[in-house]
Design an enzyme around this catalytic site. Structure first.
Site, PDB file in Angstrom:
ATOM      1  N   LEU A 177      -6.740 -19.252 -11.095  1.00 34.99           N
ATOM      2  CA  LEU A 177      -7.347 -17.954 -11.404  1.00 34.99           C
ATOM      3  C   LEU A 177      -7.622 -17.104 -10.159  1.00 34.99           C
ATOM      4  O   LEU A 177      -8.384 -16.133 -10.230  1.00 34.99           O
ATOM      5  CB  LEU A 177      -8.635 -18.106 -12.219  1.00 34.99           C
ATOM      6  CG  LEU A 177      -8.481 -18.783 -13.587  1.00 34.99           C
ATOM      7  CD1 LEU A 177      -9.826 -18.817 -14.308  1.00 34.99           C
ATOM      8  CD2 LEU A 177      -7.428 -18.093 -14.433  1.00 34.99           C
ATOM      9  N   GLY A 212      -4.829 -14.744 -11.427  1.00 39.53           N
ATOM     10  CA  GLY A 212      -4.615 -14.676 -12.863  1.00 39.53           C
ATOM     11  C   GLY A 212      -5.925 -14.388 -13.580  1.00 39.53           C
ATOM     12  O   GLY A 212      -6.978 -14.236 -12.954  1.00 39.53           O
ATOM     13  N   TYR A 255       1.996 -16.411  -4.393  1.00 42.34           N
ATOM     14  CA  TYR A 255       1.683 -15.040  -4.004  1.00 42.34           C
ATOM     15  C   TYR A 255       2.973 -14.227  -3.965  1.00 42.34           C
ATOM     16  O   TYR A 255       4.019 -14.740  -3.598  1.00 42.34           O
ATOM     17  CB  TYR A 255       1.023 -15.005  -2.633  1.00 42.34           C
ATOM     18  CG  TYR A 255      -0.330 -15.689  -2.573  1.00 42.34           C
ATOM     19  CD1 TYR A 255      -1.183 -15.693  -3.668  1.00 42.34           C
ATOM     20  CD2 TYR A 255      -0.757 -16.331  -1.406  1.00 42.34           C
ATOM     21  CE1 TYR A 255      -2.426 -16.311  -3.609  1.00 42.34           C
ATOM     22  CE2 TYR A 255      -1.998 -16.951  -1.343  1.00 42.34           C
ATOM     23  CZ  TYR A 255      -2.825 -16.941  -2.446  1.00 42.34           C
ATOM     24  OH  TYR A 255      -4.050 -17.548  -2.383  1.00 42.34           O
ATOM     25  N   SER A 280      12.916 -14.549  -6.433  1.00 48.67           N
ATOM     26  CA  SER A 280      12.819 -13.095  -6.301  1.00 48.67           C
ATOM     27  C   SER A 280      14.106 -12.501  -5.763  1.00 48.67           C
ATOM     28  O   SER A 280      14.814 -13.125  -4.963  1.00 48.67           O
ATOM     29  CB  SER A 280      11.664 -12.757  -5.346  1.00 48.67           C
ATOM     30  OG  SER A 280      11.713 -11.421  -4.909  1.00 48.67           O
ATOM     31  N   TYR A 290       7.372 -13.104   2.418  1.00 46.98           N
ATOM     32  CA  TYR A 290       7.417 -13.479   0.998  1.00 46.98           C
ATOM     33  C   TYR A 290       8.813 -13.935   0.611  1.00 46.98           C
ATOM     34  O   TYR A 290       9.003 -15.012   0.019  1.00 46.98           O
ATOM     35  CB  TYR A 290       6.981 -12.297   0.135  1.00 46.98           C
ATOM     36  CG  TYR A 290       7.323 -12.443  -1.326  1.00 46.98           C
ATOM     37  CD1 TYR A 290       6.801 -13.494  -2.071  1.00 46.98           C
ATOM     38  CD2 TYR A 290       8.170 -11.533  -1.961  1.00 46.98           C
ATOM     39  CE1 TYR A 290       7.113 -13.637  -3.418  1.00 46.98           C
ATOM     40  CE2 TYR A 290       8.487 -11.671  -3.301  1.00 46.98           C
ATOM     41  CZ  TYR A 290       7.962 -12.725  -4.025  1.00 46.98           C
ATOM     42  OH  TYR A 290       8.281 -12.868  -5.351  1.00 46.98           O
ATOM     43  N   LYS A 310      10.405 -17.800  -0.435  1.00 43.99           N
ATOM     44  CA  LYS A 310      11.181 -18.101  -1.639  1.00 43.99           C
ATOM     45  C   LYS A 310      12.509 -18.783  -1.295  1.00 43.99           C
ATOM     46  O   LYS A 310      12.951 -19.705  -1.985  1.00 43.99           O
ATOM     47  CB  LYS A 310      11.435 -16.821  -2.437  1.00 43.99           C
ATOM     48  CG  LYS A 310      10.205 -16.262  -3.130  1.00 43.99           C
ATOM     49  CD  LYS A 310       9.668 -17.216  -4.178  1.00 43.99           C
ATOM     50  CE  LYS A 310       8.522 -16.616  -4.977  1.00 43.99           C
ATOM     51  NZ  LYS A 310       7.984 -17.556  -5.987  1.00 43.99           N
ATOM     52  N   HIS A 313       1.366  -2.917  -8.806  1.00 49.47           N
ATOM     53  CA  HIS A 313       2.658  -2.548  -9.374  1.00 49.47           C
ATOM     54  C   HIS A 313       2.698  -1.048  -9.680  1.00 49.47           C
ATOM     55  O   HIS A 313       1.740  -0.468 -10.195  1.00 49.47           O
ATOM     56  CB  HIS A 313       2.952  -3.356 -10.635  1.00 49.47           C
ATOM     57  CG  HIS A 313       3.262  -4.791 -10.338  1.00 49.47           C
ATOM     58  ND1 HIS A 313       3.489  -5.715 -11.330  1.00 49.47           N
ATOM     59  CD2 HIS A 313       3.411  -5.461  -9.162  1.00 49.47           C
ATOM     60  CE1 HIS A 313       3.746  -6.885 -10.773  1.00 49.47           C
ATOM     61  NE2 HIS A 313       3.698  -6.747  -9.465  1.00 49.47           N
ATOM     62  N   ILE A 373       3.760   8.015  -3.123  1.00 54.13           N
ATOM     63  CA  ILE A 373       4.980   7.211  -3.104  1.00 54.13           C
ATOM     64  C   ILE A 373       5.303   6.897  -1.648  1.00 54.13           C
ATOM     65  O   ILE A 373       5.269   7.781  -0.787  1.00 54.13           O
ATOM     66  CB  ILE A 373       6.151   7.957  -3.764  1.00 54.13           C
ATOM     67  CG1 ILE A 373       5.925   8.045  -5.282  1.00 54.13           C
ATOM     68  CG2 ILE A 373       7.478   7.278  -3.477  1.00 54.13           C
ATOM     69  CD1 ILE A 373       7.003   8.795  -6.030  1.00 54.13           C
ATOM     70  N   ARG A 430      14.991   0.652  -7.677  1.00 52.07           N
ATOM     71  CA  ARG A 430      14.758  -0.719  -8.127  1.00 52.07           C
ATOM     72  C   ARG A 430      15.351  -0.932  -9.516  1.00 52.07           C
ATOM     73  O   ARG A 430      15.527   0.014 -10.294  1.00 52.07           O
ATOM     74  CB  ARG A 430      13.257  -1.038  -8.161  1.00 52.07           C
ATOM     75  CG  ARG A 430      12.598  -1.051  -6.786  1.00 52.07           C
ATOM     76  CD  ARG A 430      13.103  -2.196  -5.938  1.00 52.07           C
ATOM     77  NE  ARG A 430      12.449  -2.267  -4.635  1.00 52.07           N
ATOM     78  CZ  ARG A 430      12.965  -1.767  -3.523  1.00 52.07           C
ATOM     79  NH1 ARG A 430      14.134  -1.132  -3.543  1.00 52.07           N
ATOM     80  NH2 ARG A 430      12.324  -1.897  -2.375  1.00 52.07           N
ATOM     81  N   ASP A 484      10.047  -3.172   2.661  1.00 50.70           N
ATOM     82  CA  ASP A 484      10.686  -2.595   1.475  1.00 50.70           C
ATOM     83  C   ASP A 484      12.153  -2.270   1.761  1.00 50.70           C
ATOM     84  O   ASP A 484      12.475  -1.640   2.770  1.00 50.70           O
ATOM     85  CB  ASP A 484       9.963  -1.313   1.041  1.00 50.70           C
ATOM     86  CG  ASP A 484       8.743  -1.604   0.200  1.00 50.70           C
ATOM     87  OD1 ASP A 484       8.594  -2.748  -0.258  1.00 50.70           O
ATOM     88  OD2 ASP A 484       7.930  -0.682  -0.006  1.00 50.70           O
TER      89      ASP A 484
END
Length: 336
Positions: free
Chosen positions: A33, A36, A75, A116, A139, A143, A187, A205, A219, A283
């Site tokens: 949690l 979550g 994460y 991802s 990140y 992965k 998001h 943005i 995306r 990004d």
């Protein structure tokens, strides 16, 4: 099957639980949690704990006689990973390592793993699963490390896996039972919807000078219910003895940040002013995937992933949460 969903109290995990439950499987949610919400645990027993606690995971596997694991815990914020790389490797790689060790000890041999599209870096689109991986942020690198770990573990333990490389997941459950409950929310779609409903004077943005038609990031968005359906197909593939696989989960079409904003304005009927900030670290300009492999092999297709449906279901969820909030603030009437 008895299926353990780690990170099952999150956005994607709760939608996976609903789809799997509807198909007759028994779901057990394991979540600490930290990111979550217990409100999203609606479809099976809940065990609160950390995936990095190998003994705890093993006890859960044995208690519920688990057949397969869907590992979603981790994460997933690019910008945060750039600031705190050690945090991402410790959590993302550490949790997978502990879960795999527990599975091996108990004899559970099937895992569906949440990866991802960021593992690809910047490639000509649409990206297929066989292009060289080129992760640019911690990140994404975590992965890639996890994917390599799964391949190594299979050689030694026989644990088979289906790796699902998500592109951008959006939308919410059409019934309004579950949805996005991130704190804080990061998001772009729910943030745009909130900006529209709140009558904000501006929405920021990040980046207006990317090498794209309108200068903003592009995306590939997929509805969360379609993502959940892919997990169902993946876990059933492994249960039938299927071999390990890697699949993209994508729609195969790109939507720019500016196009997304225009769709939100149209569907909500509310305008908000757009302002631009510098690019965020990590990004990529454009990420569009090819999902032909999973379509051909597992029969999956993004049936719910029209832009309109993703915005509409996300809007419905936001409106429901606002209604609940207003209702909870109304004092009950006292009987005289």
């Amino acid at each position: 099957m008895n299926i353990l969903i780690t990170g099952g109290a999150g956005f994607i995990g709760s939608h996976c639980a609903k789809v799997l439950k509807q198909c007759g499987h028994q779901l057990i949610v394991l979540d600490n949690l930290s990111r979550g919400s217990s409100e999203l645990v609606c479809y099976g027993p809940f065990e609160k704990g950390d995936c990095r606690d190998e003994l705890f995971v093993r006890e859960v596997l044995e208690k519920f006689q688990i057949d397969s694991v869907i590992h979603l815990a981790g994460y997933a914020y690019v910008e945060e990973s750039v600031r705190e790389p050690l945090k991402y490797f410790s959590n993302n790689v550490g949790s997978l390592n502990s879960v795999l060790r527990a599975m091996n000890e108990v004899g559970v041999k099937n895992m569906v793993f949440s990866s991802s599209c960021t593992v690809y870096g910047n490639h000509p689109f649409p990206v297929t699963e066989d292009v060289p991986l080129n992760p640019q942020c911690p990140y994404a690198k975590s992965k890639v490390f996890c994917e390599k770990l799964l391949a190594e573990v299979q050689q030694e333990s026989g644990i088979r896996s289906v790796i699902l490389r998500y592109f951008n997941v959006a939308g919410c459950d059409a019934d309004g039972e579950i949805g996005e409950m991130h704190e804080p929310e990061t998001h772009i779609l729910p943030l745009m919807i909130r900006a529209a409903l709140n009558g904000d004077n501006s929405f920021y943005i990040y980046g207006s000078d990317y090498p794209t038609p309108d200068g903003t990031c592009i995306r590939d968005y997929v509805h969360v219910t379609d993502v959940a359906d892919a997990h169902l197909r993946a876990v059933e593939h492994l249960n039938k003895g299927g071999e390990s696989r890697v699949y993209n989960l994508s729609r195969g079409e790109g939507i720019s940040n500016l196009e997304l904003a225009q769709a939100v304005q149209k569907i909500t009927g509310q305008n908000f002013k757009l302002q631009f900030k510098p690019r965020r670290a990590g990004d990529e300009p454009c990420l569009i995937g090819s999902a032909s492999k999973i379509q051909e092999e597992l029969g999956w297709s993004p049936q719910n992933s029209s832009l309109e449906n993703m915005v509409q279901t996300a809007l419905q969820w936001e409106l429901l949460q606002r209604h609940k909030s207003c209702t909870s603030r109304v004092a009950p009437r006292q009987e005289l």
